[in-house]
Design an enzyme around this catalytic site. Structure first.
Site, PDB file in Angstrom:
ATOM      1  N   HIS A   1       0.996  -1.341   0.070  1.00 48.88           N
ATOM      2  CA  HIS A   1       0.092  -0.014  -0.039  1.00 48.88           C
ATOM      3  C   HIS A   1       0.966   1.326   0.026  1.00 48.88           C
ATOM      4  CE1 HIS A   1      -4.653   0.893   0.812  1.00 48.88           C
ATOM      5  NE2 HIS A   1      -3.926   1.431  -0.172  1.00 48.88           N
TER       6      HIS A   1
ATOM      7  N   ASP B   1     -10.234  -0.795   3.131  1.00 50.62           N
ATOM      8  CA  ASP B   1      -9.044  -1.568   3.892  1.00 50.62           C
ATOM      9  C   ASP B   1      -9.604  -1.895   5.264  1.00 50.62           C
ATOM     10  OD1 ASP B   1      -6.468  -1.835   4.956  1.00 50.62           O
ATOM     11  OD2 ASP B   1      -5.505  -0.142   3.524  1.00 50.62           O
TER      12      ASP B   1
ATOM     13  N   HIS C   1      -7.204  -1.399   7.356  1.00 56.15           N
ATOM     14  CA  HIS C   1      -6.334  -0.335   8.261  1.00 56.15           C
ATOM     15  C   HIS C   1      -6.820   1.173   7.809  1.00 56.15           C
ATOM     16  CE1 HIS C   1      -4.507  -4.365   7.867  1.00 56.15           C
ATOM     17  NE2 HIS C   1      -4.229  -4.213   9.269  1.00 56.15           N
TER      18      HIS C   1
ATOM     19  N   ASP D   1      -4.195   3.428   7.713  1.00 53.27           N
ATOM     20  CA  ASP D   1      -2.917   3.566   7.047  1.00 53.27           C
ATOM     21  C   ASP D   1      -2.740   5.289   7.283  1.00 53.27           C
ATOM     22  OD1 ASP D   1      -2.492   1.281   6.204  1.00 53.27           O
ATOM     23  OD2 ASP D   1      -3.425   1.493   4.189  1.00 53.27           O
TER      24      ASP D   1
ATOM     25  N   HIS E   1       3.857   1.566   4.426  1.00 57.20           N
ATOM     26  CA  HIS E   1       2.556   1.137   3.710  1.00 57.20           C
ATOM     27  C   HIS E   1       1.319   1.524   4.626  1.00 57.20           C
ATOM     28  CE1 HIS E   1       1.498  -3.049   5.639  1.00 57.20           C
ATOM     29  NE2 HIS E   1       1.948  -2.506   6.296  1.00 57.20           N
TER      30      HIS E   1
ATOM     31  N   ASP F   1      -6.922  -6.761   2.125  1.00 54.61           N
ATOM     32  CA  ASP F   1      -7.302  -7.041   3.447  1.00 54.61           C
ATOM     33  C   ASP F   1      -8.793  -6.536   3.755  1.00 54.61           C
ATOM     34  OD1 ASP F   1      -6.884  -4.562   4.653  1.00 54.61           O
ATOM     35  OD2 ASP F   1      -4.993  -4.944   5.350  1.00 54.61           O
TER      36      ASP F   1
ATOM     37  N   GLU G   1      -1.590  -4.744  -1.885  1.00 52.92           N
ATOM     38  CA  GLU G   1      -1.366  -5.660  -0.972  1.00 52.92           C
ATOM     39  C   GLU G   1      -1.450  -7.186  -1.216  1.00 52.92           C
ATOM     40  OE1 GLU G   1       0.249  -5.159   2.372  1.00 52.92           O
ATOM     41  OE2 GLU G   1       0.429  -2.890   2.049  1.00 52.92           O
TER      42      GLU G   1
END
Ligand code: MG
Ligand code: MG
Length: 306
Positions: free
Chosen positions: A97, A124, A126, A128, A141, A228, A271
């Protein structure tokens, strides 16, 4: 009909589990180009980018690794993304990412030149939202949305060309945010649709609200799809699996709604770690989702044997 420009970005330095560098090849093998052509689009595959060598930059946070390499990727992706936007719809084939540091910089620079607001849909587990200063894992990432929103703490990265206002950023699928990120996110207007929101409201209403705003403001829409986002039971080929992800049906629904909106102007696929995949199953699912993003309907989908 859309002119799709494939940009391979075998970025593997934004995290510590080798394998994402095989992602662009896996998407090609899984039939990305033929999927797009079958839907009536044109495809131009520009091959894989190879960034300039790192220039030895350093930062104060000792956890950060591969900083010069990621800065070089960011510069290369920004340039190629910005120019691809002039000619069609770039699809960035990751790579981890960290590639979004550059893809977002490129599309945002283009949007500013075009005089249109940039929006981002972040799919996502996450958020980030770390910076070079705050990351404790040192994995870059986990930083692209903070960079794109103009957060401080990115020395010695080049300044983000046109920081994206928080209200123009919408996250879906979030289920792993650490406390520093969470505190930083609360200071912004970023729309965080975590899994609880999706459980309570479903995925359609919050997505439509966001897309309505993109349309009303004549925005450009960058979609960043992290493997993910999907539940690990259907998408095992990712180094950062988090249980409780999006189902097959929810993911296709998101993609079909995006297609119907006609608003997406650029896309990251990130990813994918083919080394962790089961006979290409995750790569094929990601290609199928691109099919839904680009106009394939559920009842058109061919049957796969996996
Ligand atoms: Mg991510
Ligand atoms: Mg993730």
């Amino acid at each position: 009909m859309t002119h799709c420009i494939l940009i391979g970005a075998p970025v593997d330095e934004g995290q510590r589990r080798p394998g994402c560098l095989m992602g662009p090849a896996a998407y090609r093998v899984a039939g990305l180009a033929s999927t797009l052509i079958d839907l009536g689009h044109t495809v131009e595959d520009r091959g894989d980018l190879s960034p300039a060598p790192g220039r030895g930059q350093a930062c104060a946070n000792p956890a950060v690794h591969h900083l010069p390499e990621i800065i070089a990727w960011t510069e290369a992706l920004r340039a190629s993304g910005c120019s691809a936007m002039e000619e069609g719809m770039p699809i960035f084939l990751g790579g981890d990412h960290a590639l979004a540091l550059g893809s977002l910089a490129g599309v945002a620079a283009h949007a500013r030149a075009a005089g249109r607001p940039q929006f981002v849909l972040w799919l996502d587990a996450h958020s980030d939202f770390h910076t070079v200063e705050t990351t404790t894992s040192g994995n870059l990432h986990g930083t692209p949305l903070a960079y794109a929103s103009g957060r401080a703490g990115f020395d010695p990265f080049p300044a983000f060309p046109a920081p994206i206002p928080g209200r123009n950023i919408c996250m879906f699928g979030i289920r792993s945010v650490d406390s520093a990120e969470s505190a930083a996110l609360r200071e912004t207007e970023i729309i965080v649709n975590d899994m609880r929101v999706l459980d309570e409201r479903g995925i359609v209403a919050p997505l439509r609200e966001f897309l309505d705003r993109v349309q009303a403001e004549n925005g450009m829409l960058h979609v960043s799809l992290d493997v993910d986002f999907l539940d690990p039971s259907i998408a095992p080929a990712v180094g950062t699996t988090v249980p409780g992800g999006t189902t097959f049906r929810e993911a296709h629904l998101v993609c079909e709604l995006l297609h119907e909106s006609g608003l997406m102007t650029s896309l990251d696929l990130v990813e994918l770690n083919p080394f962790l995949d089961e006979r290409g199953r995750t790569a094929k699912l990601m290609v199928d989702l691109v099919g839904s993003l680009m106009g394939r309907k559920v009842f058109d989908r061919p049957t796969h044997s996996y």
